[in-house]
Scaffold this active site. Structure first.
Site, PDB file in Angstrom:
ATOM      1  N   TYR A   1       1.186  -1.054  -0.262  1.00 51.68           N
ATOM      2  CA  TYR A   1      -0.125  -0.204   0.107  1.00 51.68           C
ATOM      3  C   TYR A   1       1.108   1.581   0.075  1.00 51.68           C
ATOM      4  O   TYR A   1      -0.036   2.457  -0.306  1.00 51.68           O
ATOM      5  CB  TYR A   1      -0.508   0.126   1.069  1.00 51.68           C
ATOM      6  CG  TYR A   1      -1.540  -1.278   1.352  1.00 51.68           C
ATOM      7  CD1 TYR A   1      -2.325  -1.467  -0.201  1.00 51.68           C
ATOM      8  CD2 TYR A   1      -2.800  -1.218   2.441  1.00 51.68           C
ATOM      9  CE1 TYR A   1      -2.830  -2.942   0.324  1.00 51.68           C
ATOM     10  CE2 TYR A   1      -3.754  -1.769   2.073  1.00 51.68           C
ATOM     11  CZ  TYR A   1      -3.854  -3.028   0.939  1.00 51.68           C
ATOM     12  OH  TYR A   1      -5.070  -4.278   0.968  1.00 51.68           O
ATOM     13  N   LYS A  40       3.200 -16.023   1.388  1.00 52.26           N
ATOM     14  CA  LYS A  40       3.551 -16.420   0.061  1.00 52.26           C
ATOM     15  C   LYS A  40       5.517 -16.475   0.195  1.00 52.26           C
ATOM     16  O   LYS A  40       5.449 -16.113  -1.167  1.00 52.26           O
ATOM     17  CB  LYS A  40       2.660 -15.447  -0.766  1.00 52.26           C
ATOM     18  CG  LYS A  40       2.125 -15.976  -1.748  1.00 52.26           C
ATOM     19  CD  LYS A  40       1.439 -16.889  -1.708  1.00 52.26           C
ATOM     20  CE  LYS A  40       1.029 -17.981  -3.082  1.00 52.26           C
ATOM     21  NZ  LYS A  40      -0.041 -18.459  -2.900  1.00 52.26           N
ATOM     22  N   ASP A  78      -2.950 -17.718   0.713  1.00 52.50           N
ATOM     23  CA  ASP A  78      -4.056 -18.992   0.627  1.00 52.50           C
ATOM     24  C   ASP A  78      -4.313 -20.240   1.414  1.00 52.50           C
ATOM     25  O   ASP A  78      -5.698 -19.630   1.470  1.00 52.50           O
ATOM     26  CB  ASP A  78      -3.824 -19.335  -1.223  1.00 52.50           C
ATOM     27  CG  ASP A  78      -2.348 -20.271  -0.868  1.00 52.50           C
ATOM     28  OD1 ASP A  78      -1.414 -19.845   0.329  1.00 52.50           O
ATOM     29  OD2 ASP A  78      -1.834 -21.081  -1.862  1.00 52.50           O
ATOM     30  N   ASP A 120      -5.392  -6.850   5.676  1.00 52.02           N
ATOM     31  CA  ASP A 120      -6.697  -6.068   5.616  1.00 52.02           C
ATOM     32  C   ASP A 120      -7.515  -7.518   4.733  1.00 52.02           C
ATOM     33  O   ASP A 120      -9.108  -6.868   5.609  1.00 52.02           O
ATOM     34  CB  ASP A 120      -5.922  -4.940   4.260  1.00 52.02           C
ATOM     35  CG  ASP A 120      -6.944  -4.863   3.278  1.00 52.02           C
ATOM     36  OD1 ASP A 120      -8.006  -4.070   4.454  1.00 52.02           O
ATOM     37  OD2 ASP A 120      -7.149  -3.985   2.744  1.00 52.02           O
ATOM     38  N   ASP A 143     -10.678  -9.258   8.176  1.00 52.76           N
ATOM     39  CA  ASP A 143     -12.236  -8.599   7.455  1.00 52.76           C
ATOM     40  C   ASP A 143     -13.141 -10.284   7.464  1.00 52.76           C
ATOM     41  O   ASP A 143     -14.078 -10.400   7.765  1.00 52.76           O
ATOM     42  CB  ASP A 143     -12.982  -8.223   5.965  1.00 52.76           C
ATOM     43  CG  ASP A 143     -12.771  -6.685   6.386  1.00 52.76           C
ATOM     44  OD1 ASP A 143     -12.518  -6.344   7.670  1.00 52.76           O
ATOM     45  OD2 ASP A 143     -13.481  -6.274   5.561  1.00 52.76           O
TER      46      ASP A 143
END
Ligand code: NAD
Length: 359
Positions: free
Chosen positions: A141, A191, A223, A247, A251
């Protein structure tokens, strides 16, 4: 010991849920013999209306000079058409930046009385208690280079995922320290099979772990983690991960528990922590005494744990919430058959009564 707390109610339901949080804090003060000095400041739309900026210098100074910040929520339709840099939400970024808040902690805890509110089967979610520790100021980001540029055939858009050793060390430390206040298991999510930045992430987290031999460390690809969160969420205690993965996963973890109105969060970094519910100012229900104050009240419990190390007091709040729900008290957003629907104030008062009853 006097603990100085900046109280920034903000806008919309922030002004309705904050008094409930303060009520609970005052109960804790009486029961456990502490002294909290509460100092109110303007933030968001309320500050724009009063002094034409979302984060006035007075408020920022107040936050910096406090031991912790309690934030309600900011924003609303009244300020939606202002230029981006003048909008209420800018205050959040300003507070994060100036307080150096690089770690976002989001617990997802299932209250037994609410297992039916989840979209997953009760036996899968009953008893889950996960803490997602998300890196907040680095990663893709903020990484450079980034942009959109022309190519001979069209355009290309690009971002950069970048983490330094220092950034990984400090977020890993937050996760291991948090695990010590919980069940002492950290799952680091990356990852590393594809990304070099993740390869470094995994190596550095493993090195930091050497200083925390009492905490178990597991590594998991993102994943797989997304899948495991819905398959068997009870396997997790603390999850630590990058800005973007966090992020998304925070959620996902939040939704395991049902309602957005129930969940608190903490942002940590320098000496001042900031605590707020995960939801916004909910203009659609503001001013009606129907907002759920539990996320705000649970944010007080997080503040007591992470800023003041008052874990007994924090537990007392968590248990008072649990018992209030078990007695059938519900705000409208979590109401179900056979429950007693009450307003924001009544829910706050019911939780205070449970606190007193247990004292
Ligand atoms: P929101 O979280 O305010 O509301 C989403 C939905 O959830 C609404 O239907 C709302 O009624 C409901 N809801 C939220 N909190 C609730 C509670 N405590 N009890 C019962 N129901 C609740 O998100 P939004 O509608 O996308 O945003 C509204 C405003 O809040 C916008 O201006 C947005 O920018 C701002 N916002 C602020 C923050 C913050 O202050 N940290 C976070 C997100 C959004």
């Amino acid at each position: 010991m006097t603990m100085r707390i900046a109280v920034l109610s903000g806008d919309g339901i922030g002004r309705e849920i904050m008094p409930q949080a303060i009520g609970v804090l005052r109960e804790v003060e009486t029961i456990f013999g502490h002294h909290f000095e509460l100092l109110e400041g303007l933030v968001g739309g309320a500050a724009i209306d009063a002094v034409e900026e979302p984060l006035p210098k007075d408020t920022l100074d107040l936050a910096k000079q406090s031991d912790a910040v309690l934030l309600g929520a900011v924003g609303g339709p009244k300020w939606e058409n202002l230029p981006y840099h003048q909008r209420p939400e800018r205050a959040l970024l300003g507070l994060r930046e100036h307080l150096g808040l690089f770690a976002n902690l989001r617990p997802a805890r299932m209250y037994s009385a609410l297992v039916d509110a989840s979209t997953l089967k009760p036996e899968v979610v009953d008893g889950i208690d996960i803490l997602v520790v998300r890196e907040l100021t680095g990663g893709i980001y903020f990484g450079k280079p980034k942009g959109i540029e022309p190519t001979p055939t069209g355009q290309r858009g690009f971002n950069t995922e970048v983490y330094t050793t220092e950034e990984i060390v400090r977020i890993a430390e937050v996760a291991f320290e948090a695990a010590r206040k919980r069940r002492r298991l950290v799952t680091s999510v990356d990852k590393a099979n594809v990304l070099e930045s993740s390869e470094l992430w995994r190596r550095v987290v493993t090195e930091v772990h050497e200083r925390y031999p009492d905490v178990e460390l597991r590594h998991m690809y993102v994943d797989n983690c997304a899948m495991q969160l819905v398959r068997n969420p009870k396997q997790f205690d603390v999850i630590v991960t990058t800005n973007m993965f966090g992020d998304i996963l925070s959620d996902e973890a939040a939704m395991l528990t049902g309602s957005i109105g129930m969940l608190p969060s903490a942002s940590l970094g320098s000496s001042v922590g900031m605590y707020e519910p995960i939801h916004g100012s909910a203009p659609d229900i503001a001013g009606q005494n129907i907002a759920n104050p539990v996320g705000m009240i649970a944010s007080v419990a997080m503040m007591l744990t992470y800023s003041f190390d008052l874990r007994k007091e924090a537990d007392a709040i968590e248990q008072a919430i649990e018992r209030t729900l078990t007695r059938g008290y519900r705000t409208q957003d979590i109401a179900g058959p056979g429950t007693r629907v009450v307003g924001t104030r009544e829910m706050g008062e019911a939780i205070c009564r449970e606190l007193r009853a247990d004292a």
